[in-house]
Motif scaffolding. Structure first.
Motif, mmCIF file in Angstrom:
data_model
loop_
_atom_site.group_PDB
_atom_site.id
_atom_site.type_symbol
_atom_site.label_atom_id
_atom_site.label_comp_id
_atom_site.label_asym_id
_atom_site.label_seq_id
_atom_site.Cartn_x
_atom_site.Cartn_y
_atom_site.Cartn_z
ATOM 1 N N THR A 141 -8.682 0.780 -5.804
ATOM 2 C CA THR A 141 -8.017 -0.358 -5.166
ATOM 3 C C THR A 141 -7.626 -0.039 -3.735
ATOM 4 O OG1 THR A 141 -7.137 -1.077 -7.310
ATOM 5 C CG2 THR A 141 -6.072 -1.954 -5.332
ATOM 6 N N THR A 142 -7.020 1.126 -3.522
ATOM 7 C CA THR A 142 -6.590 1.469 -2.168
ATOM 8 C C THR A 142 -7.782 1.671 -1.236
ATOM 9 O OG1 THR A 142 -6.460 3.820 -2.769
ATOM 10 C CG2 THR A 142 -4.434 2.535 -2.920
ATOM 11 N N VAL A 166 -9.007 -1.921 -0.342
ATOM 12 C CA VAL A 166 -8.068 -2.674 0.486
ATOM 13 C C VAL A 166 -7.880 -2.037 1.854
ATOM 14 C CG1 VAL A 166 -5.655 -3.400 0.684
ATOM 15 C CG2 VAL A 166 -6.850 -3.632 -1.494
ATOM 16 N N THR A 202 0.819 -1.205 0.000
ATOM 17 C CA THR A 202 0.000 0.000 0.000
ATOM 18 C C THR A 202 0.857 1.260 0.000
ATOM 19 O OG1 THR A 202 -0.168 -0.085 2.414
ATOM 20 C CG2 THR A 202 -1.930 -1.122 1.170
ATOM 21 N N CYS A 239 -8.634 3.974 -11.010
ATOM 22 C CA CYS A 239 -8.586 2.544 -10.684
ATOM 23 C C CYS A 239 -7.632 2.286 -9.518
ATOM 24 C CB CYS A 239 -8.136 1.736 -11.899
ATOM 25 S SG CYS A 239 -9.372 1.602 -13.201
#
Length: 241
Positions: free
Chosen positions: A202-203, A206, A43, A198
């Motif tokens: 995702t972050t 997650v 991350t 995108c």
């Protein structure tokens, strides 16, 4: 908009390790810690990668306007809303002292959007308005960054940045449809915006698991895809004519 993830955020979702601690654990090859540590480092790396990708996202658009000396088709209101979204995120992140890898791409977006707003004004034959806007914007950002405005106000400005980003895409899509042309919009820049969205989707999935933000970024992705398709369609249509 940026998903803010710091040491505090990681602890809130069940990770007590810091990136610095994980570097040592992975180098010492301790299997018990490597799973969560790899996640944390992933991350962190993704945050820096998004910053790097943001540095080129609007450059094609800026160069296209400068090369053509024309900003036709580029919605001023759309650019202004994008500037609000990036600027509010920067002001909020600085006030909270978040690490730069969690919001740094918005600083780059902010600078690029300022340039684009000024270029749109300049090539719409309003050079004095362009200069006046730059001075006004600098003053506003100084006020936002300095600890003179209540934190609740900065938080509110940051919150409205998410719908502002979506609204900016909708306005630009409508402008293209009304003009039956994408004007000087850059297909490369719109495509890079899809990639950027995108990454932030995702972050948010997650790290935060905040479904409001997830749905917001999903909406932004869809709007950016529509905008990119518009640019490609009108470009091909104009070439055929």
């Amino acid at each position: 908009m940026s998903i803010l993830y710091s040491e505090t955020t990681l602890k809130a979702i069940g990770y007590d390790e810091t990136p610095e601690f994980c570097y040592k654990e992975i180098l010492q090859r301790r299997p018990s810690m490597q799973g969560s540590c790899w996640f944390i480092l992933f991350t962190k790396a993704l945050g820096y990668f998004l910053i790097a990708s943001a540095t080129i996202s609007q450059i094609p658009q800026i160069f296209k306007i400068l090369r053509r000396r024309n900003a036709s088709g580029v919605s001023f209101v759309s650019m202004l809303l994008m500037l609000e979204a990036s600027s509010s995120s920067v002001a909020y992140s600085l006030s909270k002292e978040y690490p730069i890898n969690s919001w740094g791409e918005n600083l780059v977006f902010m600078l690029q959007n300022v340039i684009l707003v000024c270029l749109v004004l300049r090539y719409n034959k309003r050079p004095l308005a362009s200069l006046s806007f730059m001075i006004f914007y600098i003053v506003v950002m100084i006020v936002l960054i300095l600890p003179v405005i209540p934190s609740d106000v900065i938080l509110f400005i940051n919150i409205i940045g998410l719908p502002a980003a979506s609204a900016s895409r909708i306005i630009q899509i409508y402008t293209n449809h009304k003009n039956k042309s994408s004007g000087q919009l850059s297909a490369t820049s719109t495509f890079l915006c899809i990639f950027q969205s995108c990454g932030r989707l995702t972050t948010s999935i997650v790290l935060t698991k905040d479904w409001i933000m997830v749905l917001t970024f999903l909406q932004v992705i869809i709007l950016n895809i529509v905008l990119t398709c518009q640019v490609l369609y009108y470009r091909r249509s104009n070439k055929s004519k």
